[in-house]
Design an enzyme around this catalytic site. Structure first.
Site, short mmCIF file in Angstrom:
data_model
loop_
_atom_site.label_atom_id
_atom_site.label_comp_id
_atom_site.label_asym_id
_atom_site.label_seq_id
_atom_site.Cartn_x
_atom_site.Cartn_y
_atom_site.Cartn_z
N LYS A 67 1.44 -4.13 4.43
CA LYS A 67 1.36 -4.00 2.98
C LYS A 67 0.32 -5.01 2.51
O LYS A 67 0.60 -6.20 2.40
CB LYS A 67 2.72 -4.28 2.33
CG LYS A 67 2.70 -4.03 0.83
CD LYS A 67 4.04 -4.30 0.18
CE LYS A 67 4.02 -3.86 -1.27
NZ LYS A 67 2.83 -4.24 -2.02
N ARG A 101 -4.54 0.93 -10.03
CA ARG A 101 -3.25 1.60 -10.12
C ARG A 101 -2.85 1.85 -11.57
O ARG A 101 -2.14 2.79 -11.87
CB ARG A 101 -2.18 0.76 -9.43
CG ARG A 101 -1.14 1.58 -8.75
CD ARG A 101 0.14 0.82 -8.63
NE ARG A 101 0.88 0.91 -9.87
CZ ARG A 101 2.02 0.28 -10.08
NH1 ARG A 101 2.50 -0.51 -9.17
NH2 ARG A 101 2.65 0.42 -11.22
N ARG A 103 -4.22 -2.21 -5.54
CA ARG A 103 -4.19 -0.80 -5.17
C ARG A 103 -5.32 -0.08 -5.90
O ARG A 103 -5.54 -0.32 -7.08
CB ARG A 103 -2.83 -0.23 -5.59
CG ARG A 103 -2.61 1.24 -5.26
CD ARG A 103 -1.92 1.37 -3.94
NE ARG A 103 -1.68 2.77 -3.58
CZ ARG A 103 -0.52 3.41 -3.76
NH1 ARG A 103 0.49 2.77 -4.33
NH2 ARG A 103 -0.37 4.65 -3.39
N GLU A 108 -6.43 -0.20 -0.63
CA GLU A 108 -6.28 -1.52 -1.24
C GLU A 108 -7.63 -2.21 -1.32
O GLU A 108 -8.38 -2.24 -0.33
CB GLU A 108 -5.33 -2.36 -0.36
CG GLU A 108 -4.69 -3.50 -1.07
CD GLU A 108 -3.40 -3.13 -1.79
OE1 GLU A 108 -2.98 -1.95 -1.72
OE2 GLU A 108 -2.83 -4.01 -2.44
N LYS A 124 8.50 0.37 0.85
CA LYS A 124 7.85 -0.93 1.08
C LYS A 124 8.90 -1.90 1.58
O LYS A 124 10.05 -1.87 1.15
CB LYS A 124 7.14 -1.43 -0.18
CG LYS A 124 7.99 -1.61 -1.41
CD LYS A 124 7.14 -2.08 -2.58
CE LYS A 124 7.95 -2.02 -3.86
NZ LYS A 124 7.14 -2.13 -5.06
#
Lengths: 530, 340
Positions: free
Chosen positions: A230, A250, A235, A277, A399
């Site tokens: 992660k 995002r 994002r 990302e 996540k």
């Protein structure tokens, strides 16, 4: 304006999402002005009109109208906890004479004041106040201050629009994304269900994951699931269509200009839409998130900052390839196509997020503990057969973050909160021991229940040493465990450190202030994490 | 020495050796009204208005030693002339006037200026020093006339009835409950009252107040019988198993605090009606002005802010620290006892 205000009041008076959905659908049905409908959708999806009148002026004018000193206005504001509402409550009773304009007219006239002088703005605002009832003044002020938050989640609006248009919610969600504005976009352009390719910049709705609720989920079978880091960046959705590159955050903000690095991709042969990302990256590894933050702040970065803090896009999903929407293909299939795109990529600005194969959830747990070495926040779990959903959905992606740092700190300052925490002390500053003195090191707002906040509010009232405007310094008696994601050195803070995303994890009623942690201790955590 | 002082136990008159609304047990307590943060148990002797004696006995025990006075009736306590004057807060509520050697102090207790149709309306009492409450002592608090609010409540009730739902209002059994049952429109539907409210109402009826009778919620009452009706219940009953028997219902809170959207949202209540038994900003300012007082002490609310405002208006104003802080949370508990 009245109709929109009634809609907001009605939404405010219910906690049921289905009632809210029906109310919005009904409003869309009854509202005849297309502009009003478009602005309603824009506001409910977080598109705020540009602010042209600052709040300092609003406060000043309201106090003058109500014939009260400014300090009294400020104190009242800190207790009511919402500026738009405070003004609407404090203004004197006017005899409403003129007929009010529609909501979109007010917004657009307000936006037109961009270059007006103070007097012109004042006349506009006070005339507006004088032509509305109190609830409408509240809504109008919300539009002016741009702090527009009502209890309408995006999903509710999407459902309502789906009821109104008869179209599939996923389609609606897609049409709502991107760079449209009620100022230019018409209803038929926004909901052009025939030709979706008319706007090349349009992003897809992001698929968002919930946190893995329980580590023992038997479903996390290595046959079915894969893992990835992660990544600790922002994002983004990177779009390359017809020779143009667009980058979306995002929050569906177009951030292409902030990251000129990615313009190199325009010369690539294939068209594509990537999910991934944006990460600051140097010497073959990710840099601290704080570095990236200095990049986010710059609209048009100069050469120096671009070479000091270069960025890469770590791609982890492919949503569209050469004009074909592949979101309904399985993750495995999308991944293969993604790898192909990656191989043909030019200029080294793309990275491929490596897949982590694992034998069992136990071994994966060990991998997860390595996260910090990769500047990752933990792991993402993805179902091999999962499609790319719209919005936050359960089932195909989780996540799984690493446990946060925790530390025990002493409450030293408190301030009243906003919104539903109005009149409750809910914003706190915490300190750690530095020798025999307490040094403030973090602020935290979240993590307590209403009952705990009530209890602390009573404590603050009885333990205030001094007040500085809205802030009260209190006797250092209460200890809280704070959780945070990272620590870094900081020259801006007296303590010399900055912590990332601090929040209260629990109230340590069992501890006395003497038992709280020291600054030295947190600095040791800092060196550990490096 | 000033006629009244502010001690750890409450407001104290040393000349008469008595306290006003003390929060620790004392020998002689003058009580402005029967709400529990003003009328505590354990005092040796109570002095209050005749109108609040039955409720005080109902709440504190029939055995308490209590002297009831008519409004305006004067008694002498060691040379101090003491009298009780209507405060318009709830039935029996009073401002307490003390006069000694020509110097007059008035302790307001809780008060409102608007006539609520049940309690005897607020009366201005001229004085040199006025000790005022300030629960809603901010310029954001301004009430509409109660008729407007009751029209809103009636509309809400009607709408719920049309949708086949029951309406439940959380109302503190002393004060709000009477104000509501006397003022809502009984032609809309049946009105049921919770036992705790009905008990207080029975006490008030026996002393001559013509409080409307509510229907009793019996164990055997069927769900259908409640349809379209209004239920008045103490806030502690809201959200409990007790409300399950009503089927589909909407609930509302009636309080001055409902003027603040954040508080409304925090209560997670669907409807909040803004109606208070306390004076609003304009009411406080007017009441203070009319007393003719030069010195004003502020208590029970946003005391510091309100005292600073009064100072700027030319009063000699100060703050009285009390244990009943009159903040929103305790007051909402007090007026409405809403569980968070």
């Amino acid at each position: 304006m009245k109709r929109f205000t009634s809609l907001l009041l009605a939404i405010d008076q219910t906690t049921s999402t289905s009632t809210k959905t029906e109310l919005i659908a009904q409003y869309l049905q009854e509202e005849s002005l297309e502009k009003n409908k478009l602005w309603t959708i824009a506001l409910f999806t977080g598109k705020k009109p540009q602010r042209t009148v600052n709040t300092t002026l609003l406060r000043k004018w309201c106090a003058a109208e109500a014939n009260i000193p400014l300090w009294l206005f400020e104190h009242t504001y800190h207790i009511i906890g919402d500026l738009a509402e405070t003004i609407s409550l404090i203004l004197p009773e006017y005899n409403i004479t003129s007929t009010s304009k529609s909501m979109s007219e007010w917004i657009e006239e307000m936006m037109a004041l961009k270059n007006a002088d103070e007097e012109e703005k004042q006349i506009f605002i006070i005339n507006a106040w004088k032509s509305m009832d109190r609830p409408s003044i509240w809504v109008f002020n919300k539009l002016v201050t741009g702090g527009f938050r009502v209890g309408v989640a995006k999903n509710i609006l999407i459902k309502a629009l789906s009821m109104f248009t008869g179209q599939d919610p996923t389609k609606i969600a897609y049409h709502l994304t991107g760079n449209w504005t009620p100022l230019k976009t018409t209803w038929s352009e926004l909901f052009n269900f025939q030709d979706i390719t008319s706007d090349h910049s349009k992003p897809f709705p992001f698929y968002l994951a919930h946190a893995l609720p329980n580590e023992n989920i038997p479903d996390i079978d290595p046959q079915i699931w894969v893992a990835e880091w992660k990544w600790d960046g922002i994002r983004g959705q990177l779009i390359k269509r017809k020779g143009e590159v667009y980058l979306w955050s995002r929050g569906e903000e177009l951030i292409t200009d902030k990251f000129p690095e990615f313009q190199r991709l325009t010369s690539m042969h294939d068209d594509f839409v990537l999910d991934g990302e944006i990460v600051a990256w140097k010497m073959e590894k990710p840099m601290d998130f704080q570095k990236l933050q200095t990049r986010i702040g710059r609209k048009n970065p100069g050469k120096k900052i671009m070479s000091d803090i270069p960025v890469k896009f770590i791609a982890y999903d492919l949503l569209e390839v050469n004009g074909v929407d592949i979101r309904l293909k399985s993750f495995e299939e999308r991944r293969l196509l993604l790898e192909k795109i990656y191989e043909s990529c030019i200029g080294e600005v793309l990275k491929l997020s490596p897949l982590i194969h694992f034998e069992s959830i136990e071994t994966l747990k060990e991998v997860r503990n390595e996260s910090k070495n990769y500047q990752a926040e933990g792991l993402m779990l993805k179902r091999k057969t999962g499609i790319y959903h719209s919005g936050r959905k359960t089932g195909d992606m989780w996540k799984w973050k690493v446990d946060p740092f925790t530390i025990d700190a002493v409450l030293i300052y408190a301030q009243r909160g906003h919104g539903r925490r109005a009149n409750l002390f809910s914003d706190f500053t915490f300190a750690l021991w530095d020798g025999d003195r307490l040094l403030p090191f973090a602020k935290a707002y979240s993590g307590l229940s209403d009952n705990e906040m009530k209890e602390i509010t009573t404590f603050v009232r009885n333990n205030t040493i001094e007040t500085f405007g809205p802030v009260s310094s209190v006797n250092p008696k209460l200890v809280f465990e704070l959780a945070f994601e990272g620590i870094s050195n900081s020259t801006r803070h007296k303590s010399g450190i900055a912590v990332r995303f601090p929040r209260i994890s629990r109230w340590r009623k069992d501890k006395n202030p003497e038992d709280a942690d020291t600054l030295k201790h947190i600095k040791e955590l800092l060196s550990d994490s490096e | 020495m000033p006629l009244l002082e502010f001690s750890e136990k409450g407001i104290y008159c040393s000349q008469a050796d008595c306290f006003i609304d003390p929060w620790r047990p004392v020998k002689k307590a003058l009580i402005t009204h029967a709400h529990s943060d003003h009328a505590r148990s354990g005092h040796t002797q109570y002095i209050a208005t005749k109108d609040s004696v039955p409720v005080l006995k109902h709440r504190l025990g029939s055995f308490i030693n209590i002297l009831g006075l008519n409004y305006g009736e004067k008694i002498l306590i060691n040379g101090v002339s003491v009298s009780f004057h209507p405060a318009g807060h709830i039935i029996g509520s009073a401002q307490i006037r003390l006069e000694y050697k020509g110097e007059i102090w008035v302790v307001s207790g809780d008060y409102k200026l608007e006539h609520d149709g049940i309690s005897i309306p607020f009366e201005t009492v001229k004085c040199h020093t006025f000790i005022t409450e300030s629960t809603f002592g901010l310029p954001s608090f301004r009430w509409q006339q109660q008729k407007t609010v009751f029209d809103e409540i009636n509309n809400w009730w009607n709408k719920n009835k049309e949708e086949g739902k029951v309406s439940i209002i959380a109302a503190y059994s002393l004060g709000k409950a009477q104000r509501i049952i006397q003022n809502i429109d009984p032609s809309i539907g049946n009105i049921y009252t919770h036992g705790a409210i009905e008990n207080t109402h029975e006490v008030l009826r026996r002393q001559g107040y013509n409080i409307k009778q509510g229907l009793k919620v019996e164990n055997h009452t069927k769900q259908d019988d409640f349809q379209g009706s209004m239920i008045l219940a103490p806030p502690s009953a809201i959200g409990s198993a007790w409300t399950k028997k009503f089927g589909q219902y909407e609930e509302a809170i009636v309080s001055g605090w409902m003027a603040v959207r954040g508080i409304r949202r925090r209560r997670n209540t669907e409807r909040g009606f803004v109606l208070s038994d306390h004076a609003d900003w304009d009411g406080l300012n007017m009441a203070i002005k009319n007393t003719g007082a030069e010195k004003v002490y502020v208590t029970h609310g946003y005391s510091e802010i309100f005292a600073r405002w009064l100072t700027e208006q030319g009063y000699d104003a100060g703050v009285v620290k009390t244990e009943f802080t009159g903040d929103e949370e305790t007051d909402l508990q007090q007026e409405n006892q809403v569980p968070v």
